[in-house]
Design an enzyme around this catalytic site. Structure first.
Site, PDB file in Angstrom:
ATOM      1  N   SER A   1       0.395   0.999  -9.940  1.00 57.55           N
ATOM      2  CA  SER A   1       1.240   0.706 -11.215  1.00 57.55           C
ATOM      3  C   SER A   1      -0.117   0.764 -12.386  1.00 57.55           C
ATOM      4  CB  SER A   1       2.234   0.206 -11.093  1.00 57.55           C
ATOM      5  OG  SER A   1       1.849  -1.395 -11.471  1.00 57.55           O
TER       6      SER A   1
ATOM      7  N   THR B   1       3.659  -3.899  -9.345  1.00 58.81           N
ATOM      8  CA  THR B   1       3.893  -5.261 -10.634  1.00 58.81           C
ATOM      9  C   THR B   1       2.862  -5.590 -11.952  1.00 58.81           C
ATOM     10  OG1 THR B   1       2.668  -6.482  -9.505  1.00 58.81           O
ATOM     11  CG2 THR B   1       4.873  -6.579  -8.117  1.00 58.81           C
ATOM     12  N   ASP B   2       1.507  -4.793 -11.426  1.00 57.67           N
ATOM     13  CA  ASP B   2       0.948  -4.890 -12.062  1.00 57.67           C
ATOM     14  C   ASP B   2       1.159  -4.440 -13.961  1.00 57.67           C
ATOM     15  OD1 ASP B   2      -0.952  -6.443 -10.287  1.00 57.67           O
ATOM     16  OD2 ASP B   2      -2.234  -4.435 -10.072  1.00 57.67           O
TER      17      ASP B   2
ATOM     18  N   THR C   1       3.388  -2.936  -4.613  1.00 56.55           N
ATOM     19  CA  THR C   1       3.497  -3.122  -3.404  1.00 56.55           C
ATOM     20  C   THR C   1       4.501  -3.857  -2.575  1.00 56.55           C
ATOM     21  OG1 THR C   1       1.022  -4.968  -4.590  1.00 56.55           O
ATOM     22  CG2 THR C   1       3.463  -5.770  -2.359  1.00 56.55           C
TER      23      THR C   1
HETATM   24  C1  SIN Z   1       1.228  -2.434  -8.125  1.00 56.11           C
HETATM   25  O1  SIN Z   1       1.076  -2.788  -9.573  1.00 56.11           O
HETATM   26  O2  SIN Z   1       1.129  -1.131  -8.612  1.00 56.11           O
HETATM   27  C2  SIN Z   1       0.043  -2.623  -6.939  1.00 56.11           C
HETATM   28  C3  SIN Z   1       0.310  -4.594  -7.618  1.00 56.11           C
HETATM   29  C4  SIN Z   1       1.183  -4.601  -7.138  1.00 56.11           C
HETATM   30  O3  SIN Z   1       2.345  -3.634  -6.986  1.00 56.11           O
HETATM   31  O4  SIN Z   1       1.815  -5.582  -7.075  1.00 56.11           O
END
Ligand code: SIN
Length: 326
Positions: free
Chosen positions: A62, A95-96, A17
């Site tokens: 991710s 984040t994931d 993100t």
């Molecule tokens: C990801 O993990 O690439 C998508 C979600 C995020 O980064 O918050």
């Protein structure tokens, strides 16, 4: 700009993100991850790039992280760590699955210079984008002379890779590392390192050379035990498939202290008899499987399930490496 011993910080972009942009300017919450390369992320965040080197390792959401991306990341981190003109490595990431990448790098360390990961909950072109602040915070922490190892910098805290977990999907404080894992706090006077008592990670792991040579991640699946669960998923996983390599490992997130009902105990015993490595943990965010509650053979592991899956795959790779040397 990185100031520590006049040394550089190397930034490795992987997507997420923090690299996302909106599809519809009127709806800031609808966006795609991983659209921007690291040069554009730094420009959008108005980062002074003197003293920095940057490179895109990947540009993905991710959830799609894969062994080849982890291998490229490991190579880039290792190269940066070996350079005398580099003081720190900073990785931008979704984040994931960030906690899995952080754990993997921690397990494949040690890293004498800090390896920091940062991320964002709002895309780069969101009016309240949090990526720029997290990037600036991570760059400032990278200059702290007392820091080493792998940490996630997010929302004015740094969390150690061993403890950090994504615990929320919709608030800015999306990461936690419980009571034990905060490694630094941002204060009005700057970053303050926090004392950390880290348990030694007793994990069999492959050499970096072996890890980098592999084309397949050993197949490990994760099952969560719950009130209405039946053992049919375990039985299904034991069937050979044309479309997937054989099952090598199972991470079981048991209820409470890691318990499973009798029908699961029998199915897991069958899995182990067929050569599947079974690791037991708890589905509670801060819980772990406890030996006094253990009803099924298998290895109790002091990790949450997502990290236990990474650890079990590394353990299986280490076994393959030993077997190939024998
Ligand atoms: C990801 O993990 O690439 C998508 C979600 C995020 O980064 O918050």
């Amino acid at each position: 700009m990185s100031l520590k011993n006049n040394s550089k910080t190397v930034i490795l972009g992987t997507g997420g993100t923090i690299a996302g942009t909106r599809n519809d300017p009127d709806n800031p919450n609808i966006y795609n991850s991983g659209r921007l390369g690291i040069t554009d992320i730094l420009a959008a965040a108005s980062v002074d790039v003197s003293g920095l080197e940057f490179q895109d390792v990947a540009q993905i959401d991710s959830k799609n992280i894969s062994l080849p991306v982890w291998q490229d990341l490991l190579k880039a981190v290792t190269q940066a760590q070996q350079r005398s003109d580099v003081g720190a490595v900073l990785i931008t990431h979704g984040t994931d699955t960030l906690e899995e990448t952080a754990f993997l790098l921690h397990a494949l360390g040690p890293w004498p210079k800090p390896v920091l990961l940062t991320c964002a909950m709002k895309p780069a072109d969101h009016p309240e984008a949090d990526g720029p602040g997290n990037l600036a915070d991570a760059l400032a922490l990278a200059d702290n002379p007392g820091l080493s190892g792998v940490h996630v910098v997010f929302n004015a805290k740094a969390h150690h890779a061993l403890h950090v977990q994504k615990t929320s999907t919709d608030v800015l404080q999306a990461f936690s590392s419980g009571e034990q894992g905060v490694s630094a706090l941002k204060t009005p006077a700057g970053w303050q390192l926090q004392p950390l008592l880290l348990a030694e990670l007793l994990l069999e792991k492959p050499s970096q050379t072996w890890f980098l040579q592999q084309s397949l991640w050993p197949r490990v699946e994760w099952l969560t035990h719950h009130a209405a669960s039946t053992p049919t998923l375990i039985q299904a996983l034991l069937q050979p498939l044309d479309s997937a390599p054989p099952l090598r490992g199972l991470v079981v997130a048991g209820t409470g202290a890691g318990t499973v009902k009798p029908s699961w105990q029998s199915a897991l015993q069958l899995a182990m008899a067929l050569g599947v490595e079974v690791w037991l943990t708890s589905r509670c965010t801060w819980g772990r499987a406890l030996s006094q509650a253990q009803q099924v053979a298998g290895t109790l592991v002091d990790l949450p399930p997502a990290k236990a899956c990474v650890a079990l795959s590394l353990h299986l790779m280490a076994q393959d490496e030993s077997a190939s040397a024998a």
